[in-house]
Design a protein around this motif. Structure first.
Motif, PDB file in Angstrom:
ATOM      1  N   LEU A  62      -3.312   6.856   2.087  1.00  0.00           N
ATOM      2  CA  LEU A  62      -2.264   5.885   1.747  1.00  0.00           C
ATOM      3  C   LEU A  62      -1.405   5.572   2.978  1.00  0.00           C
ATOM      4  O   LEU A  62      -1.074   4.407   3.240  1.00  0.00           O
ATOM      5  N   TRP A  63      -1.040   6.615   3.724  1.00  0.00           N
ATOM      6  CA  TRP A  63      -0.216   6.406   4.925  1.00  0.00           C
ATOM      7  C   TRP A  63      -0.974   5.573   5.960  1.00  0.00           C
ATOM      8  O   TRP A  63      -0.393   4.669   6.583  1.00  0.00           O
ATOM      9  N   GLY A  64      -2.251   5.856   6.126  1.00  0.00           N
ATOM     10  CA  GLY A  64      -3.047   5.077   7.062  1.00  0.00           C
ATOM     11  C   GLY A  64      -3.124   3.616   6.669  1.00  0.00           C
ATOM     12  O   GLY A  64      -3.076   2.716   7.529  1.00  0.00           O
ATOM     13  N   ASP A  65      -3.202   3.353   5.362  1.00  0.00           N
ATOM     14  CA  ASP A  65      -3.253   1.973   4.891  1.00  0.00           C
ATOM     15  C   ASP A  65      -1.901   1.282   5.093  1.00  0.00           C
ATOM     16  O   ASP A  65      -1.836   0.076   5.386  1.00  0.00           O
ATOM     17  N   TRP A  66      -0.822   2.027   4.945  1.00  0.00           N
ATOM     18  CA  TRP A  66       0.522   1.504   5.227  1.00  0.00           C
ATOM     19  C   TRP A  66       0.644   1.136   6.706  1.00  0.00           C
ATOM     20  O   TRP A  66       1.153   0.058   7.054  1.00  0.00           O
ATOM     21  N   GLU A  67       0.157   2.014   7.573  1.00  0.00           N
ATOM     22  CA  GLU A  67       0.191   1.714   9.003  1.00  0.00           C
ATOM     23  C   GLU A  67      -0.688   0.504   9.344  1.00  0.00           C
ATOM     24  O   GLU A  67      -0.339  -0.312  10.203  1.00  0.00           O
ATOM     25  N   ASP A  68      -1.828   0.384   8.658  1.00  0.00           N
ATOM     26  CA  ASP A  68      -2.684  -0.790   8.866  1.00  0.00           C
ATOM     27  C   ASP A  68      -1.946  -2.070   8.476  1.00  0.00           C
ATOM     28  O   ASP A  68      -2.054  -3.100   9.155  1.00  0.00           O
ATOM     29  N   ALA A  69      -1.197  -2.021   7.370  1.00  0.00           N
ATOM     30  CA  ALA A  69      -0.438  -3.192   6.934  1.00  0.00           C
ATOM     31  C   ALA A  69       0.577  -3.606   7.997  1.00  0.00           C
ATOM     32  O   ALA A  69       0.731  -4.801   8.295  1.00  0.00           O
ATOM     33  N   LEU A  70       1.274  -2.631   8.570  1.00  0.00           N
ATOM     34  CA  LEU A  70       2.260  -2.933   9.615  1.00  0.00           C
ATOM     35  C   LEU A  70       1.583  -3.486  10.866  1.00  0.00           C
ATOM     36  O   LEU A  70       2.122  -4.384  11.538  1.00  0.00           O
ATOM     37  N   ALA A  71       0.393  -2.961  11.180  1.00  0.00           N
ATOM     38  CA  ALA A  71      -0.338  -3.450  12.354  1.00  0.00           C
ATOM     39  C   ALA A  71      -0.808  -4.885  12.139  1.00  0.00           C
ATOM     40  O   ALA A  71      -0.767  -5.717  13.066  1.00  0.00           O
ATOM     41  N   VAL A  72      -1.237  -5.198  10.913  1.00  0.00           N
ATOM     42  CA  VAL A  72      -1.615  -6.573  10.587  1.00  0.00           C
ATOM     43  C   VAL A  72      -0.400  -7.486  10.713  1.00  0.00           C
ATOM     44  O   VAL A  72      -0.482  -8.608  11.225  1.00  0.00           O
ATOM     45  N   ALA A  73       0.748  -6.993  10.244  1.00  0.00           N
ATOM     46  CA  ALA A  73       1.965  -7.803  10.247  1.00  0.00           C
ATOM     47  C   ALA A  73       2.381  -8.205  11.652  1.00  0.00           C
ATOM     48  O   ALA A  73       2.813  -9.348  11.876  1.00  0.00           O
ATOM     49  N   ASP A  74       2.263  -7.281  12.605  1.00  0.00           N
ATOM     50  CA  ASP A  74       2.708  -7.622  13.962  1.00  0.00           C
ATOM     51  C   ASP A  74       1.583  -8.172  14.839  1.00  0.00           C
ATOM     52  O   ASP A  74       1.781  -8.423  16.030  1.00  0.00           O
ATOM     53  N   GLY A  75       0.398  -8.327  14.239  1.00  0.00           N
ATOM     54  CA  GLY A  75      -0.705  -8.943  14.964  1.00  0.00           C
ATOM     55  C   GLY A  75      -1.478  -8.019  15.867  1.00  0.00           C
ATOM     56  O   GLY A  75      -2.375  -8.460  16.591  1.00  0.00           O
ATOM     57  N   SER A  76      -1.186  -6.722  15.821  1.00  0.00           N
ATOM     58  CA  SER A  76      -1.876  -5.787  16.708  1.00  0.00           C
ATOM     59  C   SER A  76      -3.229  -5.346  16.158  1.00  0.00           C
ATOM     60  O   SER A  76      -4.000  -4.676  16.844  1.00  0.00           O
ATOM     61  N   ALA A  77      -3.496  -5.690  14.891  1.00  0.00           N
ATOM     62  CA  ALA A  77      -4.785  -5.349  14.287  1.00  0.00           C
ATOM     63  C   ALA A  77      -5.085  -6.350  13.189  1.00  0.00           C
ATOM     64  O   ALA A  77      -4.204  -7.094  12.735  1.00  0.00           O
ATOM     65  N   ASP A  78      -6.335  -6.385  12.759  1.00  0.00           N
ATOM     66  CA  ASP A  78      -6.750  -7.275  11.674  1.00  0.00           C
ATOM     67  C   ASP A  78      -7.654  -6.464  10.755  1.00  0.00           C
ATOM     68  O   ASP A  78      -8.872  -6.528  10.834  1.00  0.00           O
ATOM     69  N   VAL A  79      -7.026  -5.645   9.909  1.00  0.00           N
ATOM     70  CA  VAL A  79      -7.753  -4.665   9.107  1.00  0.00           C
ATOM     71  C   VAL A  79      -7.846  -5.137   7.662  1.00  0.00           C
ATOM     72  O   VAL A  79      -6.826  -5.393   7.022  1.00  0.00           O
ATOM     73  N   GLU A  80      -9.060  -5.236   7.150  1.00  0.00           N
ATOM     74  CA  GLU A  80      -9.277  -5.562   5.747  1.00  0.00           C
ATOM     75  C   GLU A  80      -9.926  -4.372   5.060  1.00  0.00           C
ATOM     76  O   GLU A  80     -10.926  -3.840   5.527  1.00  0.00           O
ATOM     77  N   VAL A  81      -9.334  -3.930   3.955  1.00  0.00           N
ATOM     78  CA  VAL A  81      -9.931  -2.863   3.154  1.00  0.00           C
ATOM     79  C   VAL A  81     -10.766  -3.525   2.070  1.00  0.00           C
ATOM     80  O   VAL A  81     -10.238  -4.194   1.183  1.00  0.00           O
TER      81      VAL A  81
END
Length: 662
Positions: free
Chosen positions: A607-626
Motif C-alpha cells: 500500500l505504501w509503495g502504491d502511495w509513493e507511486d501516486a505521488l511520483a505520477v503526480a509530480d511527473g517523475s514516474a508513469d506507473v499503472e497498476v
C-alpha cells in the motif's frame, strides 16, 4: 430507557405501539409483515436436537431509516442465512424517525424489531451493518432506546452482544467503546460460527459470564473484541501501540472471505417493502471484489479477491427472485459489473429470456473502458432506456493517473459518442474533488470534459437535445487504501473549488444549460473523514453529538456541521489532538494507524509503495499503472497468500438456457 416491567422477555410491544402509529409519519414502516419476512417462536430452539435445546437470537440493524435500510442486501442476506437454522431467531430493526423516537421515550417503549416487535434489548446479539460512518449516532440512539448501556464496559450478560460489520467495521476504533465486537469482511459464514459459540456457551449455563463469551469469540482470530486490546498513546498524540491485554488474544484479527459464491445464492427470498424505499428492485450480486486498483477505493481494496458467480447461478437467482418478490426490475450488482468475464452472455441470456415481458435489467455505474453498445442494447431491449452513468473520478488526465483510473479523455468521448449515436440522450458523469495533489485547474477540467461530451453528443446525434449531468463527491481518505496516509482537503478549499467549477459551467452560454451540476459542500466529508480515520478518542465526540440531538447524519437536512465542530472541541479537549489532526494532516510510513491490528490481507508495504507511486505520477517523475491482476500476473498486494484465497473467474462455458415451460 427500559422496557415496561409487565413485559416478559421476548414479548411483543405492538399493543403498546399501535395506538400511537396514526400520529407518526409513514407508520407503515414500523408495522412489519413484508412479503418473505420471517417470524419465529422466541424459543424455537427448545425442540431442536441440533441446538442442544438452546435458541440463539439476533436483532439485525441497518442504522438508517426503513426506506434506506430495508433494501440493504447485506442485512437481507444475513437475515435469511440465520433464519434457515431452526434454532436461530433473526429479526430486523431500523432507525426510528424523530417523531417515533418521541413516542418511544414518552411511552417507555423500547427499540423494537419490525418482524415481531420484540425489544432489541432482549436478544442475544445486536448486529449492526455500517456502509457509512455517518450512521454512528443512529447506533447510539438505538442502544439508548433499547435500554442497552452505551458503553460495552457497563453491560452484563443480560444485555445483547453489540457487534458491528460492513465496510466501516474495517476501522471500528471510533466506536470501540460502544461495541462488544466487530467482524471484518463477508458475513455469511461468520454469523453462523458466532451463533454456534453463543449456543455452546448458553448450553453450558453461561460459564464466566459475558467476559468468557467474548473471550471465546476473540480467540478464534476472526472476531475483534476491542476490550481485549489496549491502545498506548505517545506524547505527541500519535498511537504508540495497540496490544492484546490478556493471553490467547491474537495480535491481528483477520477478515472473512467467502469463497464459491455459487454455494451461497442469497437472497433467495427477497424482502418486499411495504413503504416506498430508495431501491424498488431485486438485486443479484454477480461477483464480489475488485482488482482494478483505484487508489481511493476502499470497497475495492477490502473485498479482494474477485469471486464471480457463474452464469447459471445468476440466471437461477434472477428467476427465483422475480417469482418470489414480484419485482419487475433486476439490478446486476458488483463494484464493476461490466467486468464479469461472461457479462455479454449474461446480458444476452437474460434479455432473451425476458424479452416481451415486464422485466427490465439494469447495471450500476459502468466503467468507461468496460462499456460497449451491444451490452447496453441488451439491457435496454425491453424498451426501458435509462441514462448511462460513468465515473471518470478525476477531471484531468493527470489526476486520473494519480488515482490509477486509467481512462483518457479520448476513451470517454469515444464511449459517449457511441451511446449518443445509438439513441441515448442522457449521460451522468461522476467525479471527486479533493483528491491528493489536486489543483484548481484539475477540478476546472471537469467543466471542459463535460462541454466536450455535450459537443460530441450534439455532433453524432444531429440535434441539441443532449444532456450531461456532472455529479461531484468529496474525497475522503479511507483505511486499507494507498491513500490512507493522505491529507484530506479542508472545507474552505473544497467549497471554493466547487464554486469555481459551478460558475464556469453556468457562465458558458453554449453548453451551460445542457450540463446539470450536483454536489455537496465539503462539511459532511470532513466529519466522515474524522470518523473514517479516527481512533478511540473520537468516541467522546460521537456521544457529544448524539447528546446534542445528532441523528441521521447521512441526511443533509439533519446533518449539522456546527454541532460536530462544537462536539469535537469539547470531546477532544485535553487529548493533544484535534479535528485537523485526524483529517487534513498527512501521515508518514512509521505512524501506527488505528486499524493496523485489523488485517484486510493487504500488505502495508505494498500500500505504501502504491502511495509513493501516486505521488511520483503526480509530480511527473514516474508513469506507473497498476493493472488488474485478473488478467495479468500477481503484483503482490498480499491478499491471496495472506488470506488463503484465490481469484475465481470464468469463462465457465456455461449457457443461460431459456426457462422450461411446465
Amino acid at each position: 430507557m427500559s422496557a415496561p416491567a409487565a413485559l416478559r422477555r421476548g414479548q411483543s410491544v405492538f399493543e403498546l405501539l399501535e395506538p400511537h402509529l396514526p400520529g407518526v409519519s409513514k407508520p407503515i414502516q414500523y408495522v412489519g409483515g413484508e412479503l418473505n419476512s420471517t417470524v419465529k417462536d422466541w424459543d424455537c430452539g427448545a425442540g431442536s436436537e441440533e441446538s442442544g435445546g438452546q435458541t440463539v437470537r439476533w436483532a439485525l440493524m441497518y442504522p438508517d431509516a426503513y426506506e434506506v435500510g430495508l433494501p440493504n442486501q447485506g442485512v437481507q442476506i444475513l437475515y435469511e442465512v440465520l433464519n434457515e437454522r431452526d434454532w436461530i431467531v433473526a429479526e430486523r430493526t431500523y432507525a426510528v424517525w424523530p417523531d417515533m423516537e418521541r413516542v418511544l421515550r414518552e411511552q417507555a417503549i423500547p427499540q423494537f424489531t419490525v418482524d415481531a416487535h420484540r425489544p432489541v434489548g432482549d436478544f442475544d446479539l445486536f448486529g449492526l451493518s455500517f456502509s457509512t460512518e455517518l450512521g454512528y449516532t443512529n447506533m447510539i440512539n438505538a442502544l439508548d432506546l433499547a435500554g442497552i448501556p452505551l458503553r460495552a464496559a457497563d453491560r452484563t450478560e443480560d444485555h445483547p452482544v453489540v457487534l458491528a460489520g460492513g465496510h466501516a467495521a474495517f476501522n471500528p476504533e471510533p466506536i470501540a467503546e460502544f461495541l462488544d465486537a466487530a467482524v471484518l469482511g463477508d458475513g455469511e459464514e461468520v454469523v453462523l460460527a458466532i451463533s454456534d459459540i453463543v449456543r455452546e456457551w448458553k448450553a453450558e449455563d453461561r460459564p464466566g459470564g459475558r467476559d468468557e463469551l467474548l473471550r471465546r469469540l476473540a480467540v478464534t482470530g476472526n472476531v475483534y473484541v476491542p476490550r481485549f486490546y489496549d491502545v498506548v498513546y505517545a506524547e505527541d498524540g500519535s498511537i504508540e501501540a495497540v496490544v492484546p491485554n490478556r493471553p490467547g488474544i491474537p495480535f491481528r484479527v483477520r477478515k472473512h472471505t467467502l469463497m464459491d459464491l455459487d454455494a451461497w445464492p442469497y437472497p433467495a427470498k427477497p424482502l418486499v417493502p411495504l413503504a416506498e424505499t430508495v431501491h424498488e428492485r431485486f438485486s443479484v450480486e454477480i461477483f464480489r471484489g475488485c482488482t482494478r486498483g483505484c487508489r481511493f477505493c476502499q470497497a475495492g481494496m477490502i473485498t479482494r479477491p474477485v469471486r464471480e458467480r457463474s452464469i447459471e447461478t445468476i440466471g437461477d437467482m434472477v428467476e427465483n427472485g422475480i417469482r418470489k418478490s414480484g419485482f419487475e426490475e433486476v439490478g446486476l450488482l458488483s463494484l464493476s459489473s461490466a467486468d464479469h468475464t461472461e457479462i455479454g452472455d449474461v446480458a444476452k441470456g437474460l434479455a432473451d429470456r425476458y424479452e416481451g415481458s415486464n422485466v427490465s435489467l439494469s447495471l450500476p455505474s459502468t466503467r468507461v473502458d468496460a462499456f460497449n453498445i451491444t451490452l447496453a442494447n441488451e439491457f435496454s431491449r425491453n424498451g426501458r432506456r435509462s441514462g448511462l452513468t460513468f465515473a471518470p473520478e478525476g477531471g484531468s488526465e493527470r489526476m486520473r493517473k494519480v488515482i490509477n483510473k486509467m481512462v483518457t479523455e479520448e476513451d470517454l468521448i469515444r464511449t459517449v459518442a457511441t451511446a449518443y449515436s445509438h439513441g441515448w440522450r442522457q449521460v451522468k458523469l461522476y467525479f471527486m474533488v479533493g483528491l491528493p495533489t489536486e489543483t484548481d485547474e484539475d477540478v476546472l477540467q471537469v467543466a471542459e470534459l463535460a462541454k466536450a461530451v455535450i459537443a460530441k453528443g450534439r455532433e453524432v446525434a444531429g440535434h441539441n437535445d443532449i444532456r450531461c449531468t456532472v455529479s461531484i463527491g468529496g474525497f475522503v481518505p479511507k483505511p486499507h487504501t494507498p491513500f490512507q496516509w493522505a491529507a484530506q482537503l479542508d472545507v474552505e478549499t473544497t467549497d471554493e473549488r466547487l464554486k469555481q467549477l459551478r460558475d464556469t459551467v453556468r457562465a458558458d452560454k453554449k453548453f451551460g444549460r445542457a450540463i446539470g451540476f450536483r454536489y455537496h459542500d465539503g462539511k459532511p466529508g470532513i466529519i466522515e473523514g474524522l470518523l473514517s480515520r479516527g481512533d478511540r478518542r473520537v468516541a467522546r465526540v460521537i456521544e457529544e453529538v448524539w447528546r446534542d440531538g445528532g441523528r441521521f447524519d447521512g441526511w443533509s437536512e439533519h446533518f449539522s456541521y456546527d454541532r460536530w465542530i462544537a462536539a469535537a472541541e469539547r470531546g477532544l479537549a485535553g487529548t493533544g489532538v484535534d479535528l485537523d489532526w485526524f483529517t487534513t494532516r498527512e501521515r508518514d510510513y512509521d505512524e501506527v494507524l488505528p486499524w493496523d491490528h485489523l488485517d484486510s490481507g493487504l500488505d502495508k508495504d505494498w500500500l505504501w509503495g502504491d502511495w509513493e507511486d501516486a505521488l511520483a505520477v503526480a509530480d511527473g517523475s514516474a508513469d506507473v499503472e497498476v493493472e488488474d491482476c485478473r488478467w495479468t500476473p500477481c503484483y503482490d498486494c498480499g491478499v491471496c497468500p495472506e488470506m488463503g484465497t484465490e481469484i475465481q473467474i470464468g469463462p465457465t462455458g456455461q449457457q443461460l438456457l431459456p426457462l422450461s415451460v411446465v
